[in-house]
Structures are given as structure tokens and as C-alpha cells.
Design a protein around this motif. Structure first.
Motif, PDB file in Angstrom:
ATOM      1  N   LEU A 148       0.876  -1.150   0.025  1.00 14.63           N
ATOM      2  CA  LEU A 148      -0.035  -0.195  -0.076  1.00 14.63           C
ATOM      3  C   LEU A 148       1.101   1.385   0.190  1.00 14.63           C
ATOM      4  CD1 LEU A 148      -2.852  -1.082   2.787  1.00 14.63           C
ATOM      5  CD2 LEU A 148      -2.848  -1.438   0.306  1.00 14.63           C
ATOM      6  N   MET A 149       0.641   2.161  -0.869  1.00 13.99           N
ATOM      7  CA  MET A 149       1.248   3.536  -0.884  1.00 13.99           C
ATOM      8  C   MET A 149       0.166   4.474  -1.098  1.00 13.99           C
ATOM      9  SD  MET A 149       4.465   2.784  -3.640  1.00 13.99           S
ATOM     10  CE  MET A 149       5.292   4.076  -2.816  1.00 13.99           C
ATOM     11  N   THR A 150       0.541   5.694  -0.493  1.00 10.55           N
ATOM     12  CA  THR A 150      -0.626   6.764  -0.312  1.00 10.55           C
ATOM     13  C   THR A 150       0.130   7.885  -0.649  1.00 10.55           C
ATOM     14  OG1 THR A 150      -0.004   7.272   1.964  1.00 10.55           O
ATOM     15  CG2 THR A 150      -2.027   5.813   1.499  1.00 10.55           C
ATOM     16  N   SER A 151      -0.506   8.966  -1.325  1.00  7.55           N
ATOM     17  CA  SER A 151       0.132  10.315  -1.779  1.00  7.55           C
ATOM     18  C   SER A 151      -0.947  11.443  -2.071  1.00  7.55           C
ATOM     19  CB  SER A 151       0.916  10.065  -3.202  1.00  7.55           C
ATOM     20  OG  SER A 151      -0.217   9.670  -4.032  1.00  7.55           O
ATOM     21  N   GLU A 152      -0.474  12.609  -2.016  1.00  8.47           N
ATOM     22  CA  GLU A 152      -1.377  13.514  -2.193  1.00  8.47           C
ATOM     23  C   GLU A 152      -1.771  13.894  -3.643  1.00  8.47           C
ATOM     24  OE1 GLU A 152      -0.293  17.430   0.378  1.00  8.47           O
ATOM     25  OE2 GLU A 152       1.446  16.595  -0.532  1.00  8.47           O
ATOM     26  N   ALA A 153      -3.175  13.553  -3.786  1.00  9.85           N
ATOM     27  CA  ALA A 153      -3.791  13.857  -5.194  1.00  9.85           C
ATOM     28  C   ALA A 153      -3.829  15.408  -5.618  1.00  9.85           C
ATOM     29  CB  ALA A 153      -5.210  13.094  -5.444  1.00  9.85           C
ATOM     30  N   THR A 154      -4.036  16.057  -4.457  1.00 12.03           N
ATOM     31  CA  THR A 154      -3.994  17.663  -4.658  1.00 12.03           C
ATOM     32  C   THR A 154      -3.282  18.156  -3.703  1.00 12.03           C
ATOM     33  OG1 THR A 154      -6.209  17.487  -5.941  1.00 12.03           O
ATOM     34  CG2 THR A 154      -5.617  19.608  -4.859  1.00 12.03           C
ATOM     35  N   PRO A 155      -2.259  19.087  -3.847  1.00 14.54           N
ATOM     36  CA  PRO A 155      -1.528  19.630  -2.815  1.00 14.54           C
ATOM     37  C   PRO A 155      -2.588  20.383  -1.901  1.00 14.54           C
ATOM     38  CG  PRO A 155      -0.417  19.957  -5.028  1.00 14.54           C
ATOM     39  CD  PRO A 155      -1.633  19.397  -5.297  1.00 14.54           C
ATOM     40  N   ASP A 156      -2.072  19.981  -0.550  1.00  8.74           N
ATOM     41  CA  ASP A 156      -2.734  20.707   0.541  1.00  8.74           C
ATOM     42  C   ASP A 156      -4.194  20.829   0.864  1.00  8.74           C
ATOM     43  OD1 ASP A 156      -0.042  22.054   1.104  1.00  8.74           O
ATOM     44  OD2 ASP A 156      -0.503  23.394  -0.874  1.00  8.74           O
ATOM     45  N   ASP A 157      -4.743  19.499   0.286  1.00  9.73           N
ATOM     46  CA  ASP A 157      -6.173  19.308   0.431  1.00  9.73           C
ATOM     47  C   ASP A 157      -5.980  18.009   1.269  1.00  9.73           C
ATOM     48  OD1 ASP A 157      -8.804  18.641   0.600  1.00  9.73           O
ATOM     49  OD2 ASP A 157      -8.927  19.320  -1.745  1.00  9.73           O
ATOM     50  N   GLU A 158      -6.636  18.063   2.513  1.00  8.51           N
ATOM     51  CA  GLU A 158      -6.535  16.949   3.251  1.00  8.51           C
ATOM     52  C   GLU A 158      -7.450  15.875   2.960  1.00  8.51           C
ATOM     53  OE1 GLU A 158      -6.375  17.483   7.321  1.00  8.51           O
ATOM     54  OE2 GLU A 158      -4.262  18.625   7.328  1.00  8.51           O
ATOM     55  N   ASN A 159      -8.598  16.308   2.148  1.00  6.44           N
ATOM     56  CA  ASN A 159      -9.427  15.432   1.846  1.00  6.44           C
ATOM     57  C   ASN A 159      -9.302  14.797   0.399  1.00  6.44           C
ATOM     58  OD1 ASN A 159     -11.045  15.495   4.057  1.00  6.44           O
ATOM     59  ND2 ASN A 159     -11.886  17.527   3.283  1.00  6.44           N
ATOM     60  N   ALA A 160      -8.095  15.164  -0.396  1.00  8.90           N
ATOM     61  CA  ALA A 160      -7.936  14.667  -1.726  1.00  8.90           C
ATOM     62  C   ALA A 160      -6.500  13.794  -1.763  1.00  8.90           C
ATOM     63  CB  ALA A 160      -7.818  15.752  -2.630  1.00  8.90           C
ATOM     64  N   TRP A 161      -6.502  12.798  -1.118  1.00  5.91           N
ATOM     65  CA  TRP A 161      -5.210  11.911  -1.005  1.00  5.91           C
ATOM     66  C   TRP A 161      -5.545  10.639  -2.021  1.00  5.91           C
ATOM     67  CZ3 TRP A 161      -0.750  11.523   2.254  1.00  5.91           C
ATOM     68  CH2 TRP A 161      -0.339  12.703   2.785  1.00  5.91           C
ATOM     69  N   GLN A 162      -4.698   9.774  -2.092  1.00  2.00           N
ATOM     70  CA  GLN A 162      -4.747   8.709  -3.135  1.00  2.00           C
ATOM     71  C   GLN A 162      -4.154   7.462  -2.531  1.00  2.00           C
ATOM     72  OE1 GLN A 162      -4.439   9.229  -7.296  1.00  2.00           O
ATOM     73  NE2 GLN A 162      -2.705   7.498  -7.432  1.00  2.00           N
ATOM     74  N   LEU A 163      -4.786   6.368  -2.530  1.00  5.79           N
ATOM     75  CA  LEU A 163      -4.421   4.965  -2.160  1.00  5.79           C
ATOM     76  C   LEU A 163      -4.284   4.169  -3.322  1.00  5.79           C
ATOM     77  CD1 LEU A 163      -3.627   2.600  -0.236  1.00  5.79           C
ATOM     78  CD2 LEU A 163      -6.100   2.086  -0.175  1.00  5.79           C
ATOM     79  N   ASP A 164      -2.892   3.653  -3.504  1.00  7.74           N
ATOM     80  CA  ASP A 164      -2.572   2.601  -4.589  1.00  7.74           C
ATOM     81  C   ASP A 164      -2.044   1.331  -3.833  1.00  7.74           C
ATOM     82  OD1 ASP A 164      -2.989   4.482  -6.827  1.00  7.74           O
ATOM     83  OD2 ASP A 164      -1.055   5.407  -6.147  1.00  7.74           O
ATOM     84  N   ALA A 165      -2.678   0.322  -4.251  1.00  2.81           N
ATOM     85  CA  ALA A 165      -2.203  -1.043  -3.757  1.00  2.81           C
ATOM     86  C   ALA A 165      -1.836  -1.652  -4.909  1.00  2.81           C
ATOM     87  CB  ALA A 165      -3.711  -1.601  -3.152  1.00  2.81           C
ATOM     88  N   TYR A 166      -0.673  -2.390  -4.513  1.00  2.00           N
ATOM     89  CA  TYR A 166       0.157  -3.052  -5.667  1.00  2.00           C
ATOM     90  C   TYR A 166      -0.047  -4.656  -5.318  1.00  2.00           C
ATOM     91  CZ  TYR A 166       2.111   1.277  -7.317  1.00  2.00           C
ATOM     92  OH  TYR A 166       2.404   2.471  -7.598  1.00  2.00           O
ATOM     93  N   PHE A 167      -0.518  -5.365  -6.399  1.00  2.00           N
ATOM     94  CA  PHE A 167      -0.845  -6.737  -6.030  1.00  2.00           C
ATOM     95  C   PHE A 167       0.058  -7.611  -6.990  1.00  2.00           C
ATOM     96  CE2 PHE A 167      -4.564  -4.869  -4.611  1.00  2.00           C
ATOM     97  CZ  PHE A 167      -5.271  -5.912  -3.635  1.00  2.00           C
TER      98      PHE A 167
END
Length: 332
Positions: free
Chosen positions: A42-61
């Protein structure tokens, strides 16, 4: 956040939106996947800078994820309820390389920031290795680069500091840079996020920054704003750095300024151009004046100086009633 990397063949990625709070809750082993032979990474990152409600989860299988695995993944990010996940098979390449695309080394002033150990050092520069992580401050964002450029400029024009604080330190990078520029200084760094402080400690060791409370050493603390006895005890500071967000910068103005000695410097970043006037107003009300402004795209870096008071010298340490908290805000 990573576990062991899956093999390059037949790697799949599932992407879902999430909030920063959900991303931070995913640190460490996830019990939902504990019984799987090959749990996802699991890796997470900011989808939109400085927006705490706009993050993204990428799961690698490794292998195509089952409907049950995707259902488990969705349960980790309730804010994505009703949103269809993006499921894709990756090319026959190393997924780690794919996930790190775009994290090119950054040069800011005399500093060269590498995010991968395999990246070569830049001759003639001060090289730091800050690997990508959940903590903010790998050097990629304009706010961090702007602070590095301002610190470099301050040193080039002959400024000297002996007691430095970095509030909302993230990866620790700005504190490392300050210690390089003023190697005999006492240095303090803090963050509201315990994970960020752990990452800063690991980064300090990787970059041969000595931990401790003496000259040329870095003392790290977990604190909301400046709400830690050690931070107040080590005041007054002649240089204080705060690369966070406009909201907490305004809220923290009284407590940050109270920690800075007369004639001392505060370096502010993490605000947008349209937020600069409001931030400056809050600090001017605390006896600060704007000494220099440097814009890096839409992100200004502000160098402020504390005006000397007229009359008898007054206490410059933190008021006991000023806790210096900014609840709900982490480091930028």
C-alpha cells in the motif's frame, strides 16, 4: 509505506481516493491482509497539494486481485464508498520504479536533494538523501525548495544564527540544511505527527546528522505547534522555520513569535500567494516585519524579523497561557 516488493511479472494496481486521515491510519501491517500469502503493498500520496480530503491510495498486487481483496481494500477508505476503484495490470516492469516516477532530484540553492539512493550525488553541492515517505519535505514541493533557497541566500549574505527551530519539520530536511549552514548552532525540530519525527530521525542518521541537544546536534520532539516543554525551554530562538499551512501559521503566530528573540528571524512557507496578506497581518500584529519575500510559482517564502521593543527588555520566552497548538494540522 511499503512491505516486500512483489515480483515484476503480473503486477496489478488498484487505486482509490482517500483522505489524509485515512492514509495515515494505513501505517504498518494491515490486519485485513495478514492471512494472504502475498498481501498487497500500500502506498499513499497527495492527489491535490494541501487538500487533506484529496489523497490517493495505490495498492500493488502480485497477480490479479480478487473481488474479496478489493472489498477489503475499500473497507480501509470509507470516504471512497460508492466510487469505483481503478484496477489495472501494470507493464512487465519493476513496480517500484513505476511508483517513483516523477521524483527527480531537486537542486535548490547549494542543496541537491536525492529521493533515491541510486541517484548520483551532484558535485559542488550539499547532497541530502531524503527518500519518498509519508512525511512532507522531500524537496519536491515548491514550499520546501523555496525555504532551501531562502536559507542558502541568508547564509550567502552573511547572516549568522546560533539557536534554530524547525516547527512542522516533516522529513527533517530544513533542519538539516540549517545545521549545515550554521554547524555550531543548537537545533530543535518538531512535528505533530510521531511518524514524521521517526522519519526525521531515520533521515538524520542516513545523512550523518548527529542527534542530541548540544551544538551542531538536532533535538527532535513530537508536539502540536510548539506545545512541548523542551521547545519553550530552548527558547529564545534567533531563527525559527515554519513550513506548514496558512491556517495554522495564522493560529500559531502569537506562540511562534513569543519564542523568537528581538531582532530574530522567522521563515514562513506553506501558504499560497493569495494567503500571504492574511499571514503577514497576523505576524505584524506580533511585532514582526517583512524583510524579504521570495515567490516560487504560486508559493511565497516570507522572511520576517522581530522588531526590537523600546524600553526595558521584556521576557521573550513562551507565555505559559500560549500552548502553541494547531489541532488537526500536521506538517507540510
Amino acid at each position: 509505506m511499503t512491505d516486500a516488493a512483489p515480483s515484476s511479472a503480473q503486477s496489478w494496481k488498484v487505486t482509490l481516493p482517500c483522505t489524509r486521515a485515512e492514509a495515515e491510519a494505513l501505517d504498518g501491517d494491515i490486519a485485513a491482509f495478514a492471512l494472504m500469502d502475498k498481501p498487497p503493498v500500500l502506498m499513499t500520496s497527495e492527489a491535490t497539494p494541501d487538500d487533506e480530503n484529496a489523497w490517493q491510495l495505490d495498492a500493488y498486487f502480485e497477480g490479479e486481485p480478487s473481488p474479496a481483496a478489493i472489498k477489503l481494500l475499500r473497507s480501509l477508505v470509507p470516504s471512497a464508498n460508492g466510487i469505483k476503484p481503478v484496477v489495472e495490470q501494470l507493464p512487465d516492469e519493476d513496480w517500484v520504479t513505476l511508483s517513483q516516477q516523477g521524483l527527480e532530484p531537486v537542486t535548490a540553492g547549494r542543496f541537491h536533494i536525492r529521493n533515491l539512493a541510486s541517484d548520483p550525488e551532484q558535485p559542488g553541492h550539499v547532497n541530502f538523501l531524503i527518500e519518498a515517505s509519508r512525511a512532507f519535505g522531500t524537496g519536491q514541493h515548491e514550499t520546501t525548495a523555496g525555504c532551501l533557497q531562502m536559507l542558502d541566500r541568508m547564509r550567502r549574505v552573511g547572516m549568522r544564527f546560533g539557536n534554530v527551530a524547525d516547527i512542522g519539520t516533516g522529513t527533517g530536511l530544513l533542519a538539516f540544511a540549517a545545521l549545515h549552514l550554521w554547524p555550531n548552532a543548537y537545533a530543535t525540530a518538531s512535528d505533530i505527527d510521531p511518524v514524521a519525527v521517526d522519519i526525521s530521525a531515520a533521515n538524520a542518521a542516513a545523512n550523518k546528522i548527529q542527534a542530541g541537544k548540544g551544538q551542531g546536534q538536532l533535538a527532535l520532539y513530537v508536539a502540536a505547534g510548539v506545545d512541548h516543554p523542551a521547545i519553550a525551554t530552548r527558547a529564545p530562538y534567533d531563527l525559527l522555520i515554519a513550513n506548514i499551512l496558512a491556517g495554522p501559521l495564522i493560529e500559531l503566530a502569537p506562540s511562534l513569535c513569543a519564542l523568537v528573540e528581538e531582532g530574530g528571524t522567522i521563515l514562513l512557507a506553506g501558504l499560497l500567494k493569495e494567503q500571504a496578506d492574511a499571514v503577514l497581518s497576523a505576524y505584524r500584529a506580533q511585532g514582526m516585519r517583512l524583510a524579504e519575500r521570495m515567490d516560487n510559482g504560486d508559493w511565497p517564502t516570507l522572511r520576517l524579523r522581530k522588531r526590537p521593543r523600546i524600553g526595558w527588555k521584556r521576557p521573550t520566552r513562551l507565555d505559559k497561557q500560549a500552548r502553541g497548538e494547531a489541532p488537526g494540522y500536521g506538517s507540510l
